[in-house]
Design a protein around this motif. Sequence first.
Motif, PDB file in Angstrom:
ATOM      1  N   LEU A 106      69.691  61.065  -0.816  1.00  0.00           N
ATOM      2  CA  LEU A 106      68.483  60.279  -1.050  1.00  0.00           C
ATOM      3  C   LEU A 106      68.604  58.919  -0.360  1.00  0.00           C
ATOM      4  O   LEU A 106      67.679  58.447   0.305  1.00  0.00           O
ATOM      5  CB  LEU A 106      68.276  60.107  -2.555  1.00  0.00           C
ATOM      6  N   TYR A 107      69.777  58.279  -0.528  1.00  0.00           N
ATOM      7  CA  TYR A 107      69.992  56.964   0.097  1.00  0.00           C
ATOM      8  C   TYR A 107      69.771  57.038   1.605  1.00  0.00           C
ATOM      9  O   TYR A 107      69.135  56.181   2.200  1.00  0.00           O
ATOM     10  CB  TYR A 107      71.414  56.467  -0.165  1.00  0.00           C
ATOM     11  N   ILE A 108      70.323  58.077   2.226  1.00  0.00           N
ATOM     12  CA  ILE A 108      70.217  58.196   3.686  1.00  0.00           C
ATOM     13  C   ILE A 108      68.764  58.354   4.105  1.00  0.00           C
ATOM     14  O   ILE A 108      68.283  57.691   5.025  1.00  0.00           O
ATOM     15  CB  ILE A 108      71.060  59.384   4.200  1.00  0.00           C
ATOM     16  N   ASN A 109      68.052  59.220   3.388  1.00  0.00           N
ATOM     17  CA  ASN A 109      66.647  59.427   3.742  1.00  0.00           C
ATOM     18  C   ASN A 109      65.825  58.156   3.545  1.00  0.00           C
ATOM     19  O   ASN A 109      64.977  57.815   4.357  1.00  0.00           O
ATOM     20  CB  ASN A 109      66.063  60.574   2.917  1.00  0.00           C
ATOM     21  N   MET A 110      66.116  57.441   2.455  1.00  0.00           N
ATOM     22  CA  MET A 110      65.387  56.196   2.197  1.00  0.00           C
ATOM     23  C   MET A 110      65.682  55.165   3.281  1.00  0.00           C
ATOM     24  O   MET A 110      64.786  54.475   3.772  1.00  0.00           O
ATOM     25  CB  MET A 110      65.785  55.626   0.836  1.00  0.00           C
ATOM     26  N   ALA A 111      66.958  55.084   3.647  1.00  0.00           N
ATOM     27  CA  ALA A 111      67.344  54.104   4.666  1.00  0.00           C
ATOM     28  C   ALA A 111      66.608  54.392   5.969  1.00  0.00           C
ATOM     29  O   ALA A 111      66.080  53.488   6.612  1.00  0.00           O
ATOM     30  CB  ALA A 111      68.852  54.152   4.884  1.00  0.00           C
ATOM     31  N   ALA A 112      66.558  55.678   6.346  1.00  0.00           N
ATOM     32  CA  ALA A 112      65.896  56.042   7.600  1.00  0.00           C
ATOM     33  C   ALA A 112      64.426  55.634   7.559  1.00  0.00           C
ATOM     34  O   ALA A 112      63.880  55.127   8.536  1.00  0.00           O
ATOM     35  CB  ALA A 112      66.028  57.539   7.831  1.00  0.00           C
ATOM     36  N   THR A 113      63.809  55.851   6.411  1.00  0.00           N
ATOM     37  CA  THR A 113      62.396  55.491   6.296  1.00  0.00           C
ATOM     38  C   THR A 113      62.209  53.976   6.365  1.00  0.00           C
ATOM     39  O   THR A 113      61.317  53.483   7.056  1.00  0.00           O
ATOM     40  CB  THR A 113      61.816  56.044   4.984  1.00  0.00           C
ATOM     41  N   TYR A 114      63.070  53.247   5.647  1.00  0.00           N
ATOM     42  CA  TYR A 114      62.973  51.791   5.704  1.00  0.00           C
ATOM     43  C   TYR A 114      63.121  51.301   7.141  1.00  0.00           C
ATOM     44  O   TYR A 114      62.420  50.412   7.596  1.00  0.00           O
ATOM     45  CB  TYR A 114      64.059  51.139   4.832  1.00  0.00           C
ATOM     46  N   LYS A 115      64.045  51.901   7.854  1.00  0.00           N
ATOM     47  CA  LYS A 115      64.284  51.456   9.218  1.00  0.00           C
ATOM     48  C   LYS A 115      63.057  51.732  10.086  1.00  0.00           C
ATOM     49  O   LYS A 115      62.666  50.916  10.914  1.00  0.00           O
ATOM     50  CB  LYS A 115      65.493  52.170   9.798  1.00  0.00           C
ATOM     51  N   SER A 116      62.422  52.894   9.853  1.00  0.00           N
ATOM     52  CA  SER A 116      61.290  53.246  10.703  1.00  0.00           C
ATOM     53  C   SER A 116      60.115  52.299  10.505  1.00  0.00           C
ATOM     54  O   SER A 116      59.260  52.175  11.367  1.00  0.00           O
ATOM     55  CB  SER A 116      60.854  54.692  10.448  1.00  0.00           C
ATOM     56  N   ILE A 117      60.070  51.599   9.361  1.00  0.00           N
ATOM     57  CA  ILE A 117      58.989  50.627   9.191  1.00  0.00           C
ATOM     58  C   ILE A 117      59.504  49.197   9.398  1.00  0.00           C
ATOM     59  O   ILE A 117      58.849  48.229   9.030  1.00  0.00           O
ATOM     60  CB  ILE A 117      58.308  50.762   7.816  1.00  0.00           C
ATOM     61  N   GLY A 118      60.702  49.078   9.968  1.00  0.00           N
ATOM     62  CA  GLY A 118      61.191  47.749  10.342  1.00  0.00           C
ATOM     63  C   GLY A 118      61.817  46.945   9.219  1.00  0.00           C
ATOM     64  O   GLY A 118      62.043  45.757   9.361  1.00  0.00           O
ATOM     65  N   ARG A 119      62.111  47.597   8.068  1.00  0.00           N
ATOM     66  CA  ARG A 119      62.749  46.842   6.970  1.00  0.00           C
ATOM     67  C   ARG A 119      64.257  47.037   7.070  1.00  0.00           C
ATOM     68  O   ARG A 119      64.848  47.903   6.419  1.00  0.00           O
ATOM     69  CB  ARG A 119      62.235  47.345   5.634  1.00  0.00           C
ATOM     70  N   TYR A 120      64.892  46.197   7.887  1.00  0.00           N
ATOM     71  CA  TYR A 120      66.295  46.419   8.219  1.00  0.00           C
ATOM     72  C   TYR A 120      67.232  46.151   7.065  1.00  0.00           C
ATOM     73  O   TYR A 120      68.224  46.821   6.880  1.00  0.00           O
ATOM     74  CB  TYR A 120      66.679  45.560   9.405  1.00  0.00           C
ATOM     75  N   GLU A 121      66.888  45.131   6.267  1.00  0.00           N
ATOM     76  CA  GLU A 121      67.800  44.788   5.182  1.00  0.00           C
ATOM     77  C   GLU A 121      67.941  45.943   4.204  1.00  0.00           C
ATOM     78  O   GLU A 121      69.046  46.355   3.847  1.00  0.00           O
ATOM     79  CB  GLU A 121      67.308  43.541   4.451  1.00  0.00           C
ATOM     80  N   GLN A 122      66.791  46.496   3.825  1.00  0.00           N
ATOM     81  CA  GLN A 122      66.829  47.615   2.885  1.00  0.00           C
ATOM     82  C   GLN A 122      67.545  48.818   3.495  1.00  0.00           C
ATOM     83  O   GLN A 122      68.335  49.476   2.826  1.00  0.00           O
ATOM     84  CB  GLN A 122      65.417  48.022   2.474  1.00  0.00           C
ATOM     85  N   ALA A 123      67.265  49.064   4.789  1.00  0.00           N
ATOM     86  CA  ALA A 123      67.910  50.199   5.449  1.00  0.00           C
ATOM     87  C   ALA A 123      69.422  50.046   5.387  1.00  0.00           C
ATOM     88  O   ALA A 123      70.145  50.976   5.021  1.00  0.00           O
ATOM     89  CB  ALA A 123      67.443  50.301   6.894  1.00  0.00           C
ATOM     90  N   ALA A 124      69.902  48.835   5.700  1.00  0.00           N
ATOM     91  CA  ALA A 124      71.350  48.610   5.690  1.00  0.00           C
ATOM     92  C   ALA A 124      71.921  48.801   4.293  1.00  0.00           C
ATOM     93  O   ALA A 124      72.974  49.404   4.107  1.00  0.00           O
ATOM     94  CB  ALA A 124      71.658  47.209   6.195  1.00  0.00           C
ATOM     95  N   GLN A 125      71.181  48.291   3.304  1.00  0.00           N
ATOM     96  CA  GLN A 125      71.635  48.453   1.915  1.00  0.00           C
ATOM     97  C   GLN A 125      71.863  49.915   1.579  1.00  0.00           C
ATOM     98  O   GLN A 125      72.901  50.294   1.055  1.00  0.00           O
ATOM     99  CB  GLN A 125      70.571  47.932   0.959  1.00  0.00           C
ATOM    100  N   TYR A 126      70.865  50.731   1.902  1.00  0.00           N
ATOM    101  CA  TYR A 126      70.970  52.123   1.492  1.00  0.00           C
ATOM    102  C   TYR A 126      72.019  52.892   2.298  1.00  0.00           C
ATOM    103  O   TYR A 126      72.710  53.750   1.758  1.00  0.00           O
ATOM    104  CB  TYR A 126      69.596  52.805   1.539  1.00  0.00           C
ATOM    105  N   TYR A 127      72.162  52.557   3.598  1.00  0.00           N
ATOM    106  CA  TYR A 127      73.235  53.209   4.350  1.00  0.00           C
ATOM    107  C   TYR A 127      74.593  52.860   3.766  1.00  0.00           C
ATOM    108  O   TYR A 127      75.474  53.700   3.634  1.00  0.00           O
ATOM    109  CB  TYR A 127      73.196  52.809   5.827  1.00  0.00           C
TER     110      TYR A 127
END
Lengths: 642, 213
Positions: A124-145
């Motif tokens: 779930l974390y990986i999928n969420m991170a990928a989605t966050y990244k695709s909308i430009g929310r890098y901080e959240q993406a990094a958190q979840y990765y």
Amino acid sequence: MSCFSRYILYSLFYALFPFVAVAQEQREHYQVTWTGKDTVEIRELIGQGHKLMHSSPDSALYLFRRALYNSLHTGFEDGAGYALSYIGFVQAGQGNIESAFASYSEALGYCQNARYFKFALPGLYINMAATYKSIGRYEQAAQYYNDALSYLQQNLPQDMNILIVYSNLASLHVDLNQLSRAMMYAQQAESLSVARNNLNTLVSSKANIGAIYTLMKMPDSAYHYLEDALELSVKLGHADKQQFILMSIGDLYRETGQMKKAIVFYEKAVRLNRYTNLVYSSILPSYALGDALMRTGRYRKAESVLLEALQLSNRTGITSSRTEAFKSLSAVYEATGRFKDALAYYKKYERLNDSLSGIAKASAISDAEIRYQVGQKDKLIVENNLKLVKREKELERNRLYTLVALTAGALIAAIVGILFYYRNKMDKRNRHMTYMKAVMEGEERERDRVARELHDGIGGMLTAMQLNIGALMEHKSIRPTELTGLSFLATHIGEEVHKAARNLTPQILQDHNLYQAVLHYCEQFEKSSTLNIQLEFMGEVSHLGHSLQLIIFRIIQELIQNIYKHANAGMAVIQFRTDGGKMYLSAEDNGCGFDPGTVKEGLGLQHIRNRIAALNGFCSIESMPGKGTAIYIEIDQKDIPN
Amino acid sequence: MDIIKIAIADDHPMITDGLKLILSMHRHVALEHTYSSGAELMKNIESGQPDVLLLDIQLSDTTGDKLLPVLLKKYPDMRILVLTGIDSALYIHNMLKDGAHGYVLKNSASAVIVKAIETVYKGEIYLDDELRKKLDVFKDKIKYKESLKPALTPREMEILKLTLKGYTLQQMSEIMFLGRRTVEYYRSNLFIKLDVKNMAELIRKAIESGIVD
């Protein structure tokens, strides 16, 4: 050479976790009615859906929803969380970001309580991170990765998904323009893929390494990796990876200025398949294609490609790399005389570019890393530690101030002492000149002495030490293993000492001459700044003698440093002319300038004046606000005090 | 295919070890000798002369740019490939000018290093596209002396224009907020850069060459 702002690596979105055997026993739980058979069915549904995610997202969605329904029906919460995390992911891929996050947040509760699907939570974390990244929310993406990585390392160290996280972290760091870190993650992914014989991730990591090499401006290395990756992806038949690699090869050609070839590859990428993930199939290659078309003057085509892609981006909410499209579109309008439109898009570009600027992203991500690498449980400890570190830093700074003050005090005392000693001997001007020259020569002598001492003294002693260790090793009563470490350490220290010695004196000035040394200095300087330095040398320099060349070198260094620090200039011209023993040195810039009548000269300029005064030369510093600054220096060898 | 004999001069064991590993995977190259200093290289190369020498620039006791001409003179058949961490157009320019057969960065992909070795072995010059482009830019930058239009700085250009309009040094100094001596210096630069002896020639040449419009 033009500079491109789109940095994209292939992200591995599709995390399918290996199915661990679910305990066959039926657990007692008042709501639970599921059996081992149900879990098998649910796993199969998700497995089938996963296969269809590439080619037919709608069918995949249907299968995931059935899995969800069955799970909820039988009270198998693990399965529900797992299915929901994929439902969210497919929704995001189709551009339905809002629904995606709704599915993710529903999934989170189930996954956190998962008993049998241990892999549900990191997935779930990986999928969420990928989605966050695709909308430009890098901080959240990094958190979840990072969440996913630490969870996997702790609980499932053998899991393939560690690979996926490495790849995606590489991609994230590319977005932040931290290329060497990105390369590190990409190479980790590559070697792990090789070790585990996973072709799927090997393709993506090779493609990513190639793309990073392109950004590092090493096209040969890039091409090698991309070619490998393309061949492998064709073999595996993964359309979206192929699209990404075609696009990367296009980027490589674009970076090296071969626009026509770039266009061919971008068009191939767009044509390949319209039904894969929208990011790779349409949006990104279209942005790139539009830019390349613009650069070859095909404005009308460029405009239509870019507008179409932007429309798609608006409709789907996939905003990554949009800045690039705005910039290209603005250039198209500017070139075709539609200045109002050009300005409108340029403003959009600037606004977005500011909010996504590297610094902001980088600090966001490092905060995220600190918070999440250690795990959220330890968050409090980390924050306390941070406070401690901050306090220590403050203390250290205070100590530093004291040290600086003391040193300055001691220095002033020394200067006063020397001045006092010379007072009766010479008049004021001469005193100052001689003193400054002595300081300068002293500085250089000191650098030289330290360098030599490091090299000969300490370096020599280290060599002796190594010899002794070697002799000891032959001694029977001593275990050689411990000595090997010691010997290695001695070698390492030796290398460091040599490096320090080299940095103290400009080696190239010793080997060649002033011109070469200044050329080298400017080249290295330009690499790390936006200042463009033009250098003109007229006349011979070889007759000037080594120590004089060194003094001029330091003055030129100071001039350039000064322009860089204060002038806010885009261009500087440094000219050095010799005519026998006469030297003429000028520096002009197109920076902000200053009013010599009201602004007090800074330390840098004073330092330059002092150095010139010590050589009995002439120095004039002229400036006007908005008109840049011109510094002119004349030195005559025969006027230099002995 | 012939087996290409390689030697490497580099003071970092990590680099030589890494290279050993890379080259061991290629049958047509054989790394025969490693030298960790300039002295060691010069002393021992006589006995085991390689086809291709990988030469670092920063050695512990000397520099590769110093050794290069000596090596080429003594061993004219040997190919020298500079393998360095210094990403600098000046160094590329100097090393190629002094006769090196190629220049490749240490952080290049291993395939690139192998390709570079093969290329120089065949007698061709190896430089990857990006370095070549850097070198071209650099060459343009230092070629100003030969160029027809001399590179005038913005202030020199302004002084030239004002000179053509008949301004005196004093007037220019006041208009441009520059010291008298600075203006004189810039104008003397004009004489040198346009290669003229007096004012009349300066004006004629400035108009003829189209430097000012």
